[in-house]
Enzyme design. Structure first.
Site, PDB file in Angstrom:
ATOM      1  N   CYS A  65       0.867  -1.182   0.000  1.00  0.00           N
ATOM      2  CA  CYS A  65       0.000   0.000   0.000  1.00  0.00           C
ATOM      3  C   CYS A  65       0.899   1.227   0.000  1.00  0.00           C
ATOM      4  O   CYS A  65       1.716   1.400   0.917  1.00  0.00           O
ATOM      5  CB  CYS A  65      -0.902  -0.004   1.234  1.00  0.00           C
ATOM      6  SG  CYS A  65      -1.922   1.480   1.416  1.00  0.00           S
ATOM      7  N   CYS A 172      -0.675   3.701  -6.552  1.00  0.00           N
ATOM      8  CA  CYS A 172      -1.555   3.031  -5.589  1.00  0.00           C
ATOM      9  C   CYS A 172      -1.673   1.600  -6.066  1.00  0.00           C
ATOM     10  O   CYS A 172      -1.901   1.354  -7.258  1.00  0.00           O
ATOM     11  CB  CYS A 172      -2.927   3.705  -5.539  1.00  0.00           C
ATOM     12  SG  CYS A 172      -4.169   2.784  -4.572  1.00  0.00           S
TER      13      CYS A 172
END
Length: 256
Positions: A65, A172
């Site tokens: 992440c 992302c």
């Protein structure tokens, strides 16, 4: 670990490199989305998700992440290392500039404009033109496998992406699951194809290096897959199976 199913890209990369690896996938659907949250919120939730994974005694923890890597990596390493190596996810800015610019970085609002991302741009992309493109709602759309919302949010980000970019950094991990749709959205007729740069393969390779394990793609496949959703042991979410990476992981029997 990740806020949601963005971790599928790194997990699938590990599965391809080491089919014999048992995997623990820990995410936080109850606390999503992390992208627009405060750094303190992200750090607290990332620690909870990491500790849920660590309870299964893995050899390494991949923070799959970008937002958590920006805001929580020091706290995660302070809490878990040296017993558990923690590998963060860095936007692939350095390889994206190898062919020159211009470059666009698609990321969540929390990562876009952050001192962390600006530091990477100064370090690796000082000589090329870089456009930071915030993508509000895209990670949520991918998380829910919402086809209409994915199309809408990808189109909105593509509209903010300069026509002449040569590369797009997927800042992302959720975005890597819809890479081909992003590629199609940023394609400009008459110009060379835009290169996309994700982080999953590099992060997976780094995790194996940290534990002294090399690739073994012909190894006997493992059937070990543990899925934790906000600490609860369950199966892969239905939305995960909308993506090739989720189907690859779902091909094994869940471990309980």
């Amino acid at each position: 670990m990740d806020s949601g199913i963005g971790l599928l890209a790194a997990a699938a990369a590990i599965r391809r490199l080491r089919p014999d690896a048992d995997l623990v996938l820990s995410s936080d659907p109850d606390g999503m989305p992390w992208g627009p949250r405060t750094p303190e919120y992200v750090a607290a939730h990332a620690l909870d998700v990491a500790r849920a994974a660590a309870a299964h005694r893995p050899d390494a923890l991949i923070v799959a992440c970008n937002t958590a890597s920006v805001h929580a990596l020091p706290a995660l390493r302070a809490a878990l290392e040296p017993e558990l190596p923690v590998i963060g996810t860095v936007p692939a800015i350095k390889p994206s500039v190898a062919g020159g610019g211009p470059v666009a970085i698609w990321a969540t609002p929390a990562t876009t404009g952050s001192p962390y991302q600006h530091g990477l741009i100064r370090e690796f992309a000082r000589s090329v033109e870089v456009t930071e493109v915030p993508c509000p709602g895209l990670a949520d759309a991918v998380q829910n496998a919402d086809e209409a919302a994915i199309d809408r949010t990808v189109a909105a980000a593509a509209a903010l992406t300069p026509r002449d970019v040569r590369a797009v950094v997927l800042g992302c991990t959720h975005y890597e699951l819809v890479a081909e749709r992003i590629r199609a959205a940023v394609h400009r007729p008459g110009l060379p194809p835009v290169e996309l740069h994700g982080s999953a393969d590099a992060v997976a390779a780094q995790a194996l290096r940290r534990i002294g394990a090399g690739p073994a793609p012909s190894a006997e496949p493992s059937t070990g897959l543990t899925v934790l959703l906000s600490g609860r042991s369950t199966d892969l979410p239905e939305a995960a199976l909308a993506y090739a990476e989720g189907r690859l992981l779902g091909a094994v029997s869940p471990a309980r």
